[in-house]
Scaffold this motif. Structure first.
Motif, PDB file in Angstrom:
ATOM      1  N   LYS A  68       0.949  -1.129  -0.047  1.00 32.11           N
ATOM      2  CA  LYS A  68      -0.003   0.163  -0.013  1.00 32.11           C
ATOM      3  C   LYS A  68       0.870   1.432  -0.003  1.00 32.11           C
ATOM      4  O   LYS A  68       0.309   2.444  -0.315  1.00 32.11           O
ATOM      5  CB  LYS A  68      -0.989   0.193   1.070  1.00 32.11           C
ATOM      6  CG  LYS A  68      -2.039  -0.945   1.127  1.00 32.11           C
ATOM      7  CD  LYS A  68      -2.982  -1.017   2.257  1.00 32.11           C
ATOM      8  CE  LYS A  68      -4.068  -1.967   2.138  1.00 32.11           C
ATOM      9  NZ  LYS A  68      -4.942  -2.034   3.424  1.00 32.11           N
ATOM     10  N   ASP A 114       1.732   3.392  -5.502  1.00 32.38           N
ATOM     11  CA  ASP A 114       0.587   3.641  -6.029  1.00 32.38           C
ATOM     12  C   ASP A 114       0.967   3.641  -7.641  1.00 32.38           C
ATOM     13  O   ASP A 114       2.227   3.775  -8.053  1.00 32.38           O
ATOM     14  CB  ASP A 114       0.017   5.100  -5.663  1.00 32.38           C
ATOM     15  CG  ASP A 114      -1.457   5.237  -5.960  1.00 32.38           C
ATOM     16  OD1 ASP A 114      -2.037   4.363  -6.607  1.00 32.38           O
ATOM     17  OD2 ASP A 114      -2.018   5.996  -5.292  1.00 32.38           O
ATOM     18  N   ASP A 155      -7.762   4.703  -4.350  1.00 32.16           N
ATOM     19  CA  ASP A 155      -7.842   3.768  -3.534  1.00 32.16           C
ATOM     20  C   ASP A 155      -9.299   3.540  -3.242  1.00 32.16           C
ATOM     21  O   ASP A 155      -9.904   2.558  -3.072  1.00 32.16           O
ATOM     22  CB  ASP A 155      -7.080   3.811  -2.519  1.00 32.16           C
ATOM     23  CG  ASP A 155      -5.477   3.384  -2.979  1.00 32.16           C
ATOM     24  OD1 ASP A 155      -5.221   2.924  -3.906  1.00 32.16           O
ATOM     25  OD2 ASP A 155      -4.727   3.850  -1.860  1.00 32.16           O
ATOM     26  N   PRO A 165     -11.743   1.099  -5.805  1.00 37.03           N
ATOM     27  CA  PRO A 165     -10.926  -0.045  -6.314  1.00 37.03           C
ATOM     28  C   PRO A 165     -11.424  -0.583  -7.728  1.00 37.03           C
ATOM     29  O   PRO A 165     -10.493  -1.375  -8.460  1.00 37.03           O
ATOM     30  CB  PRO A 165     -11.287  -1.057  -5.300  1.00 37.03           C
ATOM     31  CG  PRO A 165     -12.589  -0.666  -4.558  1.00 37.03           C
ATOM     32  CD  PRO A 165     -12.602   0.860  -4.835  1.00 37.03           C
TER      33      PRO A 165
END
Length: 242
Positions: free
Chosen positions: A30, A33, A51, A54
């Protein structure tokens, strides 16, 4: 059960967690990106994908990595509104051919998030007039919009809510009055990313001559590449705040 068997069983039980946390299944951590580089004859834009959306993010990454968008056009441009692309029919379209109906045979469920809105540079999914507001599987647009006064912004908000959209927050209204955007689209089309470098390219494309179907008179083609990049590097290099 022997000690060795207990250790092997523990490893098997932990594998799914290790994969999702450490990227063993091919998914990045995470802390990274997906940075999209979109190139045109009018310059290069770089975009990040949210995010909070999704399904749209996963689908867009899939198409970018398959080179789906390479050689497609921005087939619809309207100054002070947006530039739209992603129609697969535009790859080999004749100069006088109407565009905008091409697709990939599936839709993506709407993903509306209150924090995501149609500010200048927003990346959003195009769609047809369906009651669920589901998105096209491939067509997208990038907002140019305009800067709004208080009175005009209020009219746009009323227009949005009449269509089942939503009212922007005070902070979002301030962005519409300074940076600009298209507020009447909020809550009606899914915003799933934004341009973090190259906003001037949107302006350059939007002002090109167009015909009566809003197709540019000269073809404006694109290529896209993507890569997973550390978020800290993105914030530092592009001054983007998550």
């Amino acid at each position: 059960m022997t000690r060795l068997m207990r250790i092997l069983l523990l490893v098997v039980l932990l594998l799914p967690g290790l994969a999702s946390a450490g990227g063993q299944d091919g998914r990045p951590r995470k802390k990274k990106d997906y940075l999209v580089t979109l190139k045109t004859d009018y310059g290069t834009m770089r975009l990040v994908l949210y995010d909070q959306t999704p399904k749209h993010k996963e689908n867009f990454i899939k198409l970018v990595e398959r080179k789906f968008y390479d050689s497609l056009m921005f087939h619809r441009i309207i100054q002070q509104f947006m530039i739209q692309g992603g129609d697969p029919a535009s790859r080999r379209a004749k100069s006088d051919e109407p565009l905008g109906n091409g697709d990939v045979g599936y839709k993506i469920p709407a993903e509306f998030a209150p924090a995501l809105f149609h500010k200048k540079g927003a990346l959003a999914a195009a769609r047809d007039n369906n009651p669920d507001k589901a998105s096209s599987g491939c067509q997208f647009y990038i907002v140019q919009g305009r800067v709004w006064t208080d009175d005009d912004l209020q009219k746009q908000v009323e227009r949005a809510t009449a269509r089942g959209g939503r009212v922007p927050t005070d902070a979002q209204k301030q962005v519409y009055k300074t940076l600009g955007g298209t507020p009447h689209l909020d809550g009606n089309y899914t915003v799933f990313g934004e341009v973090i470098d190259g906003l001037a390219v949107v302006d350059s494309i939007a002002k090109q001559p167009r015909n009566d179907t809003d197709r540019p008179r000269q073809d404006i083609r694109m290529t896209m590449d993507g890569q997973w990049v550390k978020k800290k590097k993105i914030t530092k290099q592009y001054k983007y705040q998550y």
